[in-house]
Design a protein around this motif. Sequence first.
Motif, PDB file in Angstrom:
ATOM      1  N   GLY A 105      -3.931   8.894  -3.038  1.00 31.33           N
ATOM      2  CA  GLY A 105      -5.040   9.594  -3.382  1.00 31.33           C
ATOM      3  C   GLY A 105      -6.034   8.713  -3.562  1.00 31.33           C
ATOM      4  O   GLY A 105      -6.147   7.430  -3.345  1.00 31.33           O
ATOM      5  N   TYR A 106      -7.248   9.102  -4.377  1.00 34.51           N
ATOM      6  CA  TYR A 106      -8.428   8.294  -4.703  1.00 34.51           C
ATOM      7  C   TYR A 106      -9.096   9.065  -5.926  1.00 34.51           C
ATOM      8  O   TYR A 106      -8.807  10.064  -6.353  1.00 34.51           O
ATOM      9  N   ASP A 107      -9.403   8.025  -6.742  1.00 30.70           N
ATOM     10  CA  ASP A 107     -10.268   8.436  -8.022  1.00 30.70           C
ATOM     11  C   ASP A 107     -11.468   7.345  -8.174  1.00 30.70           C
ATOM     12  O   ASP A 107     -11.570   6.581  -7.280  1.00 30.70           O
ATOM     13  N   HIS A 108     -12.001   7.181  -9.258  1.00 23.35           N
ATOM     14  CA  HIS A 108     -12.938   6.434  -9.545  1.00 23.35           C
ATOM     15  C   HIS A 108     -12.659   4.673  -9.342  1.00 23.35           C
ATOM     16  O   HIS A 108     -13.479   4.006  -9.124  1.00 23.35           O
ATOM     17  N   SER A 109     -11.479   4.346  -9.413  1.00 27.36           N
ATOM     18  CA  SER A 109     -11.091   3.029  -9.138  1.00 27.36           C
ATOM     19  C   SER A 109     -10.842   2.709  -7.741  1.00 27.36           C
ATOM     20  O   SER A 109     -10.631   1.478  -7.452  1.00 27.36           O
ATOM     21  N   GLY A 110     -10.752   4.005  -6.632  1.00 23.94           N
ATOM     22  CA  GLY A 110     -10.605   3.568  -5.314  1.00 23.94           C
ATOM     23  C   GLY A 110      -9.310   4.317  -4.890  1.00 23.94           C
ATOM     24  O   GLY A 110      -9.113   5.294  -5.369  1.00 23.94           O
ATOM     25  N   VAL A 111      -8.811   3.749  -3.770  1.00 21.72           N
ATOM     26  CA  VAL A 111      -7.634   4.415  -3.062  1.00 21.72           C
ATOM     27  C   VAL A 111      -6.355   3.854  -3.724  1.00 21.72           C
ATOM     28  O   VAL A 111      -6.352   2.683  -4.080  1.00 21.72           O
ATOM     29  N   TRP A 112      -5.587   4.801  -4.195  1.00 13.83           N
ATOM     30  CA  TRP A 112      -4.302   4.208  -4.623  1.00 13.83           C
ATOM     31  C   TRP A 112      -2.990   5.002  -3.819  1.00 13.83           C
ATOM     32  O   TRP A 112      -3.093   5.861  -3.100  1.00 13.83           O
ATOM     33  N   VAL A 113      -1.884   3.955  -3.707  1.00 14.58           N
ATOM     34  CA  VAL A 113      -0.707   4.313  -2.928  1.00 14.58           C
ATOM     35  C   VAL A 113       0.367   4.320  -4.069  1.00 14.58           C
ATOM     36  O   VAL A 113       0.270   3.455  -5.021  1.00 14.58           O
ATOM     37  N   ASP A 114       1.485   4.846  -3.579  1.00 15.70           N
ATOM     38  CA  ASP A 114       2.627   4.812  -4.516  1.00 15.70           C
ATOM     39  C   ASP A 114       3.823   5.019  -3.743  1.00 15.70           C
ATOM     40  O   ASP A 114       3.754   5.579  -2.567  1.00 15.70           O
ATOM     41  N   HIS A 115       5.197   4.990  -4.291  1.00 14.20           N
ATOM     42  CA  HIS A 115       6.323   5.200  -3.595  1.00 14.20           C
ATOM     43  C   HIS A 115       6.573   4.671  -2.325  1.00 14.20           C
ATOM     44  O   HIS A 115       7.052   5.606  -1.300  1.00 14.20           O
ATOM     45  N   GLY A 116       5.926   3.567  -2.047  1.00 20.33           N
ATOM     46  CA  GLY A 116       6.321   2.933  -0.668  1.00 20.33           C
ATOM     47  C   GLY A 116       5.344   3.497   0.358  1.00 20.33           C
ATOM     48  O   GLY A 116       5.372   2.822   1.614  1.00 20.33           O
ATOM     49  N   CYS A 117       4.404   3.888   0.074  1.00 22.60           N
ATOM     50  CA  CYS A 117       3.181   4.537   0.962  1.00 22.60           C
ATOM     51  C   CYS A 117       2.579   3.328   1.431  1.00 22.60           C
ATOM     52  O   CYS A 117       2.175   2.576   0.499  1.00 22.60           O
ATOM     53  N   ARG A 118       2.199   3.013   2.687  1.00 24.91           N
ATOM     54  CA  ARG A 118       1.506   2.208   3.218  1.00 24.91           C
ATOM     55  C   ARG A 118       0.677   2.761   4.485  1.00 24.91           C
ATOM     56  O   ARG A 118       1.180   3.358   5.612  1.00 24.91           O
ATOM     57  N   ALA A 119      -0.538   2.719   4.535  1.00 24.30           N
ATOM     58  CA  ALA A 119      -1.232   3.603   5.562  1.00 24.30           C
ATOM     59  C   ALA A 119      -2.701   2.849   5.552  1.00 24.30           C
ATOM     60  O   ALA A 119      -3.180   2.166   4.537  1.00 24.30           O
ATOM     61  N   ASP A 120      -3.625   3.299   6.602  1.00 29.14           N
ATOM     62  CA  ASP A 120      -4.853   2.744   6.801  1.00 29.14           C
ATOM     63  C   ASP A 120      -5.531   4.198   6.302  1.00 29.14           C
ATOM     64  O   ASP A 120      -5.115   5.227   6.829  1.00 29.14           O
ATOM     65  N   PHE A 121      -6.868   3.963   5.554  1.00 32.63           N
ATOM     66  CA  PHE A 121      -7.425   5.017   5.107  1.00 32.63           C
ATOM     67  C   PHE A 121      -8.942   4.917   5.415  1.00 32.63           C
ATOM     68  O   PHE A 121      -9.593   3.762   5.571  1.00 32.63           O
ATOM     69  N   ARG A 122      -9.659   6.024   6.085  1.00 33.62           N
ATOM     70  CA  ARG A 122     -10.978   6.023   6.552  1.00 33.62           C
ATOM     71  C   ARG A 122     -11.853   6.387   5.495  1.00 33.62           C
ATOM     72  O   ARG A 122     -11.703   7.536   4.801  1.00 33.62           O
ATOM     73  N   LEU A 123     -12.967   5.635   5.120  1.00 28.45           N
ATOM     74  CA  LEU A 123     -13.582   5.996   3.991  1.00 28.45           C
ATOM     75  C   LEU A 123     -14.985   6.907   4.561  1.00 28.45           C
ATOM     76  O   LEU A 123     -15.400   6.686   5.782  1.00 28.45           O
ATOM     77  N   ARG A 124     -15.255   8.180   4.095  1.00 25.85           N
ATOM     78  CA  ARG A 124     -16.178   8.691   4.669  1.00 25.85           C
ATOM     79  C   ARG A 124     -17.563   8.512   4.446  1.00 25.85           C
ATOM     80  O   ARG A 124     -17.867   8.044   3.316  1.00 25.85           O
TER      81      ARG A 124
END
Length: 161
Positions: free
Chosen positions: A142-161
């Motif tokens: 997900g994402y919030d004011h601190s940036g993009v966060w990942v959890d539970h072993g997720c590893r991915a590329d994210f595109r910023l709009r």
Amino acid sequence: MRRRGFVVAVSGLIAMVAMAPRPAMAQHSISCSSDDGKRHYCTVDTRGGVSMTRQRSDATCEEGFSWGYDRQGIWVDHACRADFVVNSGYGGEPSESGGSRLTITCSSDDGKRHYCQADIRHGVRIFNQRSKARCTEGSSWGYDHSGVWVDHGCRADFRLR
């Protein structure tokens, strides 16, 4: 006398301009990964320079061998996975080279929550899942004011709009 006053005024103006604060060099962080051991690019404006801030892989990340940067962006190779600081050098936001959006890689290698700093003002979308663990918005990324966060072993590329 008039000429001297003009020279003093111009000299003062030049001194004020020379001493005026310059815009700070904008910095942002980006993660880039060579998960399959092959060369991968993370497209970003590198004109202001790049430095590695944190190695995330067991494989060595050595500038010039397993990571580097050029006009195209930051490249990683030989299973290097790391975080980098990019200086835009222009006091503004990083440019979107060639009209493409900025892509970052964010990893929860230890199964815990990790943040990747990013400008999320215009939103984020998952672009490429790299992990075998599911990446589900709201639970493992997900994402919030601190940036993009990942959890539970997720590893991915994210595109910023």
